[in-house]
Write an enzyme that holds these catalytic residues in place. Structure first.
Site, PDB file in Angstrom:
ATOM      1  CG  HIS A 191      11.487 105.520  82.482  1.00  0.00           C
ATOM      2  ND1 HIS A 191      12.081 105.739  81.762  1.00  0.00           N
ATOM      3  CD2 HIS A 191      13.110 105.833  83.598  1.00  0.00           C
ATOM      4  CE1 HIS A 191      13.313 106.879  81.460  1.00  0.00           C
ATOM      5  NE2 HIS A 191      13.162 106.576  82.669  1.00  0.00           N
ATOM      6  CB  ALA A 206      17.351 113.596  98.313  1.00  0.00           C
ATOM      7  CG  HIS A 236      13.818 110.667  79.729  1.00  0.00           C
ATOM      8  ND1 HIS A 236      14.791 109.821  79.615  1.00  0.00           N
ATOM      9  CD2 HIS A 236      13.226 109.277  78.259  1.00  0.00           C
ATOM     10  CE1 HIS A 236      15.105 109.562  78.771  1.00  0.00           C
ATOM     11  NE2 HIS A 236      14.384 109.419  77.775  1.00  0.00           N
TER      12      HIS A 236
HETATM   13  P1  FAD Z   1      10.382 110.420  93.341  1.00  0.00           P
HETATM   14  O1  FAD Z   1      10.664 112.057  92.678  1.00  0.00           O
HETATM   15  O2  FAD Z   1      11.317 109.260  93.889  1.00  0.00           O
HETATM   16  O3  FAD Z   1       9.576 111.100  95.129  1.00  0.00           O
HETATM   17  C1  FAD Z   1       8.766 110.135  96.356  1.00  0.00           C
HETATM   18  C2  FAD Z   1       9.680 110.635  97.126  1.00  0.00           C
HETATM   19  O4  FAD Z   1       9.337 110.011  98.477  1.00  0.00           O
HETATM   20  C3  FAD Z   1      11.246 110.464  97.599  1.00  0.00           C
HETATM   21  O5  FAD Z   1      11.962 111.434  97.979  1.00  0.00           O
HETATM   22  C4  FAD Z   1      11.088 109.064  98.511  1.00  0.00           C
HETATM   23  O6  FAD Z   1      12.495 109.226  99.622  1.00  0.00           O
HETATM   24  C5  FAD Z   1      10.124 109.413  99.431  1.00  0.00           C
HETATM   25  N1  FAD Z   1       9.634 108.846  99.968  1.00  0.00           N
HETATM   26  C6  FAD Z   1       8.901 107.688  99.642  1.00  0.00           C
HETATM   27  N2  FAD Z   1       8.371 106.800 100.903  1.00  0.00           N
HETATM   28  C7  FAD Z   1       8.419 107.387 101.483  1.00  0.00           C
HETATM   29  C8  FAD Z   1       7.896 107.344 102.606  1.00  0.00           C
HETATM   30  N3  FAD Z   1       7.314 106.504 103.331  1.00  0.00           N
HETATM   31  N4  FAD Z   1       7.981 108.361 103.848  1.00  0.00           N
HETATM   32  C9  FAD Z   1       8.203 109.900 103.470  1.00  0.00           C
HETATM   33  N5  FAD Z   1       9.170 109.298 102.686  1.00  0.00           N
HETATM   34  C10 FAD Z   1       8.450 108.573 101.360  1.00  0.00           C
HETATM   35  N6  FAD Z   1      13.077 110.789  84.243  1.00  0.00           N
HETATM   36  C11 FAD Z   1      13.337 112.136  83.525  1.00  0.00           C
HETATM   37  O7  FAD Z   1      12.248 112.630  83.027  1.00  0.00           O
HETATM   38  N7  FAD Z   1      14.927 111.765  83.124  1.00  0.00           N
HETATM   39  C12 FAD Z   1      15.704 111.122  83.192  1.00  0.00           C
HETATM   40  O8  FAD Z   1      17.273 111.249  82.680  1.00  0.00           O
HETATM   41  C13 FAD Z   1      15.603 110.303  83.917  1.00  0.00           C
HETATM   42  N8  FAD Z   1      16.691 109.500  84.178  1.00  0.00           N
HETATM   43  C14 FAD Z   1      16.051 108.801  85.262  1.00  0.00           C
HETATM   44  C15 FAD Z   1      17.864 107.916  86.045  1.00  0.00           C
HETATM   45  C16 FAD Z   1      17.341 107.198  87.274  1.00  0.00           C
HETATM   46  C17 FAD Z   1      18.471 106.117  87.183  1.00  0.00           C
HETATM   47  C18 FAD Z   1      15.616 107.361  87.793  1.00  0.00           C
HETATM   48  C19 FAD Z   1      15.897 106.326  88.601  1.00  0.00           C
HETATM   49  C20 FAD Z   1      15.130 107.646  87.134  1.00  0.00           C
HETATM   50  C21 FAD Z   1      15.583 108.963  85.765  1.00  0.00           C
HETATM   51  N9  FAD Z   1      13.944 109.350  85.677  1.00  0.00           N
HETATM   52  C22 FAD Z   1      13.693 110.066  84.426  1.00  0.00           C
HETATM   53  C23 FAD Z   1      12.375 108.965  85.646  1.00  0.00           C
HETATM   54  C24 FAD Z   1      12.234 110.028  86.847  1.00  0.00           C
HETATM   55  O9  FAD Z   1      13.105 110.760  87.934  1.00  0.00           O
HETATM   56  C25 FAD Z   1      11.479 109.888  87.875  1.00  0.00           C
HETATM   57  O10 FAD Z   1      10.813 108.784  87.478  1.00  0.00           O
HETATM   58  C26 FAD Z   1      10.188 110.389  88.470  1.00  0.00           C
HETATM   59  O11 FAD Z   1      11.513 111.469  88.926  1.00  0.00           O
HETATM   60  C27 FAD Z   1       9.612 109.717  89.706  1.00  0.00           C
HETATM   61  O12 FAD Z   1       9.036 110.634  90.972  1.00  0.00           O
HETATM   62  P2  FAD Z   1       8.176 110.440  91.380  1.00  0.00           P
HETATM   63  O13 FAD Z   1       6.926 112.134  92.090  1.00  0.00           O
HETATM   64  O14 FAD Z   1       6.868 110.109  91.474  1.00  0.00           O
HETATM   65  O15 FAD Z   1       8.614 109.990  92.935  1.00  0.00           O
END
Ligand code: FAD
Length: 567
Positions: free
Chosen positions: A505, A85, A548
């Protein structure tokens, strides 16, 4: 097919991607495109909710991956959630906001990432934060903070929800841990985690503060130089070789919309991949950057042979100790206890340390052997030794026991924060929108299981320690029928392996490290062998962190934005 041209293309409008979208588009002279596979969820009630965890899991805004069968973990296949999302995983996560251990971030610089140390990450993480101090009604319940550990000017609201109202819980848990010789830690957000704490959430006025609600909607959404393509999945980067430097230059990004429409967007300056730990390595592989042997199996022509792409996956296993309580717990109390190796192993700690250090060469050899040629055993030995040093010399936290009491239940989900296991994520299909193969290798090494077992034993011990013991009626997980009071480590270990889930994570799959020790990106987050492609998300964290992830990731993304703007 439609075409368009922007200065910067950000693939993934998630936690990190939207920080960059905001910061880069502050300059009205540049144009920025965000390609996001998911939809906007601004009005989604499950997303806004701050009292019930997990409402969005298994819905259309969750990628709903599953892992490969875990050969060291009872061959189980685990559900693996990640957000799909605008806002990414920050729209489905547990909202806890807690920073890592300072020593583990300083290690990033010691290993060659100039400028990436605790002090810099702490500053940048504070830049992201808009801390709302608790009112006196909440400090009375244990909400506490050190003002110097928090930012006030940032975009992400951080504080306590009004549902935090249980008057019994704070004293009960705090005193119980003190009786187990675990100290109270007033504020875990300053780089030292050990102890019992009351932590804040990424929320404001009882509404989740995900990265879309913080960084995009209030400020960036109205900018005419920023365009977000939702429901659009990037499938491939197209390249041109720079004749003078020999580096690959990303020319454009191909995507596919929900209805199958193809879209090609050209980049005048840079392509920034923020697709998260699962899909950033996948997009690189689909674009010909990765282990040429793996790509060949899926008929993907090799552009840059970089075998470290997708290796080095580090994630944690999660189990829970649960008991029926004769107290009815209300609200969503934000309590946690972080424990060190010394807390867990007591007088045995030095024996355990000696055993781990003795085993490191064999751990390193196995990791290298299974890395498809990406890693040398000698390098892994050096890296795993730094991990052992953090655990045993710097005494950083090794286990988290989260306290999640609800209605008539005391619930202690817990996890080994720093497994030695190394897994991988790789392309698994010729279909560019298919899921990759996710293999965290849970319990690859005995010590990883031993830590999880000690955490379980400690959770049970807390249930049986006063004053918590006076409100606990009976343990239901594992329960003494399954794991008796005098059970061996073997029995505990079998239960752990039967019941663990992923802690979700994942980090490290596009690690920021020098290339000769297994890096995918350099200290400016640029992919080796490319001129204008960076990765900015959880995949660049070279090692797991004890806090986290979002507190670290907002800091990484804020710092990345500065690096990009300076270029
Ligand atoms: P994301 O936020 O996942 O962003 C990646 C984005 O890229 C997504 O929107 C995806 O749809 C998009 N995407 C992927 N591939 C493509 C593509 N080919 N083309 C276009 N778009 C694409 N962390 C905390 O600090 N506190 C918490 O309480 C916590 N709880 C968690 C609970 C759960 C269930 C999970 C799964 C994780 C939790 N985490 C928590 C960890 C943390 O939320 C994540 O590590 C972090 O949000 C990841 O950020 P990111 O920018 O790496 O990736």
């Amino acid at each position: 097919a439609n075409t368009a041209r922007f200065d910067y293309i950000i693939v993934g409008g998630g936690t990190c991607g939207l920080v960059l979208a905001n910061r880069l588009s502050e300059d009205s002279g540049v144009t920025v495109a965000v390609i996001e596979a998911g939809d906007s969820v601004f009005n989604n009630a499950n997303v806004k909710n701050t009292t019930t965890y997990g409402l969005s899991l298994g819905t259309s805004i969750d990628w709903q991956y599953s892992s490969a069968p875990q050969v060291y973990g009872n061959n189980r296949t685990l559900g693996y959630n990640q957000g799909k999302a605008l806002g990414g995983t920050s729209v489905i996560n547990g909202m806890t906001f807690v920073r890592p251990e300072s020593a583990q971030i300083d290690l990033w610089e010691q290993l060659g990432n100039k400028g990436w140390n605790w002090s810099s990450l702490f500053e940048n993480s504070k830049v992201a934060e808009h801390f709302v101090p608790p009112p006196s009604s909440q400090t009375a319940l244990g909400a506490a903070y050190n003002p110097s550990y928090h930012g006030k000017e940032g975009h992400v609201g951080v504080g306590w929800t009004s549902a935090f109202i249980d008057t019994n819980a704070y004293q009960t848990f705090n005193t119980t841990w003190r009786n187990l010789a675990v100290p109270y830690n007033q504020d875990p957000n300053g780089g030292k985690l050990r102890g019992f704490s009351v932590w804040p959430y990424t929320q404001k006025d009882d509404i989740r503060q995900d990265s879309a609600r913080s960084y995009y909607w209030p400020i960036a959404a109205a900018r005419s130089n920023l365009q977000v393509f939702v429901n659009t999945t990037a499938t491939r980067i197209l390249w041109q070789k720079d004749a003078t430097t020999g580096l690959e230059v990303a020319d454009s990004v191909e995507s596919v919309g929900a209805n199958g429409t193809k879209l090609t967007i050209s980049a005048s300056r840079e392509v920034i991949i923020s697709a998260g730990s699962i899909r950033s390595p996948l997009l690189l592989e689909q674009s010909g950057v990765g282990n040429a042997q793996i790509l060949k199996k899926f008929s993907i022509p090799s552009v840059i042979d970089l075998p470290s792409v997708g290796e080095n996956l580090q994630d944690q296993p999660n189990n829970g100790v649960l008991a029926i309580s004769n107290h009815t717990w209300v609200g969503s109390p934000p309590y946690v206890t972080f424990l060190t190796a010394q807390d867990l192993f007591g007088t045995n700690a030095s024996t355990v340390e000696a055993q781990v250090r003795k085993n490191i060469p064999s751990y390193a050899a196995l990791i290298a052997q299974k890395s498809n040629g990406a890693f040398q055993a000698s390098v892994q030995e050096r890296l795993l030794t730094t991990q052992a040093d953090l655990i045993f010399k710097d005494a950083i936290s090794l286990v988290e026991i989260y306290h999640s009491p609800f209605s008539g239940i005391v619930n202690f989900p817990f996890w080994n924060l720093l497994p030695f296991a190394r897994g991988s994520i790789h392309v698994n299909s010729q279909d560019p929108t298919a899921h990759p193969l996710i293999n965290p290798n849970y319990f690859e090494f005995d010590f990883d299981l031993q830590v999880q077992v000690m955490a379980a034993r400690t959770g049970r011990k807390a249930l049986n320690t006063s004053p918590l013991s006076s409100v606990v009626k009976s343990e239901i997980s594992p329960g003494t029928y399954t794991v008796s009071k005098d059970a061996s480590d073997q029995v505990w270990g079998d239960w752990v392996k039967r019941t663990y889930t992923s802690n979700l994570h994942p980090v490290g799959t596009c690690a920021m490290l020098p290339r000769d020790i297994g890096g995918v990106v350099d200290a400016e987050l640029k992919v080796y062998g490319t001129k204008n492609v960076r990765v900015v998300d959880a995949s660049v964290l070279p090692f797991q962190v004890c806090g986290h992830l979002t507190s670290t990731l907002y800091g990484v993304a804020e710092k990345a934005a500065k690096i990009i703007k300076q270029t």
